[in-house]
Motif scaffolding. Sequence first.
Motif, short mmCIF file in Angstrom:
data_model
loop_
_atom_site.label_atom_id
_atom_site.label_comp_id
_atom_site.label_asym_id
_atom_site.label_seq_id
_atom_site.Cartn_x
_atom_site.Cartn_y
_atom_site.Cartn_z
N ARG A 79 -22.90 35.06 71.38
CA ARG A 79 -24.29 34.65 71.28
C ARG A 79 -24.37 33.17 70.90
O ARG A 79 -23.72 32.71 69.97
N ASP A 80 -25.18 32.45 71.66
CA ASP A 80 -25.29 31.00 71.49
C ASP A 80 -26.10 30.67 70.23
O ASP A 80 -27.16 31.26 69.99
N LEU A 81 -25.58 29.72 69.45
CA LEU A 81 -26.25 29.28 68.22
C LEU A 81 -26.85 27.89 68.33
O LEU A 81 -27.37 27.36 67.35
N SER A 82 -26.76 27.28 69.51
CA SER A 82 -27.17 25.88 69.62
C SER A 82 -28.66 25.67 69.43
O SER A 82 -29.09 24.55 69.15
N GLY A 83 -29.45 26.73 69.52
CA GLY A 83 -30.87 26.61 69.21
C GLY A 83 -31.16 26.71 67.73
O GLY A 83 -32.30 26.48 67.29
N VAL A 84 -30.12 27.02 66.94
CA VAL A 84 -30.28 27.19 65.49
C VAL A 84 -29.60 26.07 64.73
O VAL A 84 -30.15 25.53 63.76
N ILE A 85 -28.39 25.70 65.16
CA ILE A 85 -27.62 24.63 64.52
C ILE A 85 -27.04 23.73 65.60
O ILE A 85 -26.85 24.15 66.74
N ALA A 86 -26.71 22.50 65.22
CA ALA A 86 -26.09 21.57 66.17
C ALA A 86 -24.61 21.86 66.32
O ALA A 86 -24.06 21.77 67.43
N ASP A 87 -23.94 22.19 65.21
CA ASP A 87 -22.51 22.46 65.23
C ASP A 87 -22.11 22.99 63.86
O ASP A 87 -22.94 23.05 62.94
#
Length: 282
Positions: free
Chosen positions: A24-32
């Motif tokens: 699951r992609d987290l890039s909408g929540v954190i940058a890295d």
Amino acid sequence: MKLLRYGPAGAEKPAIVAQDGTVRDLSGVIADFTGEVLSDAGLARLAAIELATLPQVSVDRIGACVPRPGKFICVGLNYADHAKETGKTPPEEPILFMKATSAVVGPNDDVEIPRGSKKADWEVELGVVIGTRAKYVSEADALNHVAGYCVVNDVSERAFQSERGGQWTKGKSHDTFGPTGPWLVTRDEVADPQNLALWLDVDGVRRQTGNTNTMIFGVAHLVSYISQFMTLEPGDVIATGTPPGVGMGIKPEPVFLKPGQVMTLGIEGLGEQRQQTVEARD
């Protein structure tokens, strides 16, 4: 949690492995996975996310599980049997050296054999990722500063390391000599970092078999010890040493890596890596 970074080299995105094995992609929540994200509070915020609400993604390439660390600290001769196979006396205090952070690559990326290399070698190691700043921490408190754990292959060129003068660093720091990942497994999922099985194969032949319970200096001691000499920052990686079975220790003749070989390695609960060796690129 199992945290990973996926995508092309230099453009990785943060992600998390769900209970059903989907990514699951987290890039909408954190940058890295940097700074505050690796703190206890930051990881707690990630743990509270309903993963079904995140986009499911397919993964072609896995990057290093943390962005390029500020420090990549390695511990030498931290398994008594490994010290013995190299002809060295087990140390009375941890032996510390640095690996260049430019060596860090994904767990399945190619590993380059440097120009002029004659003694390239493998080393499966438990990696410790720092989550909160640690300076002069006690051994009792040390693990509270750890975000999680990962697999590291501390690839080494023994001739550069030991026969070319100076410190070990130049034998440890060639580009691609630090495959890291596939996941950063948060410390709450690792019941005991001192009871993890490690293994490494070369071309399908088992070369290393070990367990972190035979470390001379355990993870808590190492974090505390290192923090007496330098401040550990979030995202710093500590490679904690390798069990016996490295190429330089094979009898009657050492065996070293050359282009065209395959290393596979893993640590119990922390995932597996696979690298092909190639000639060094420009």
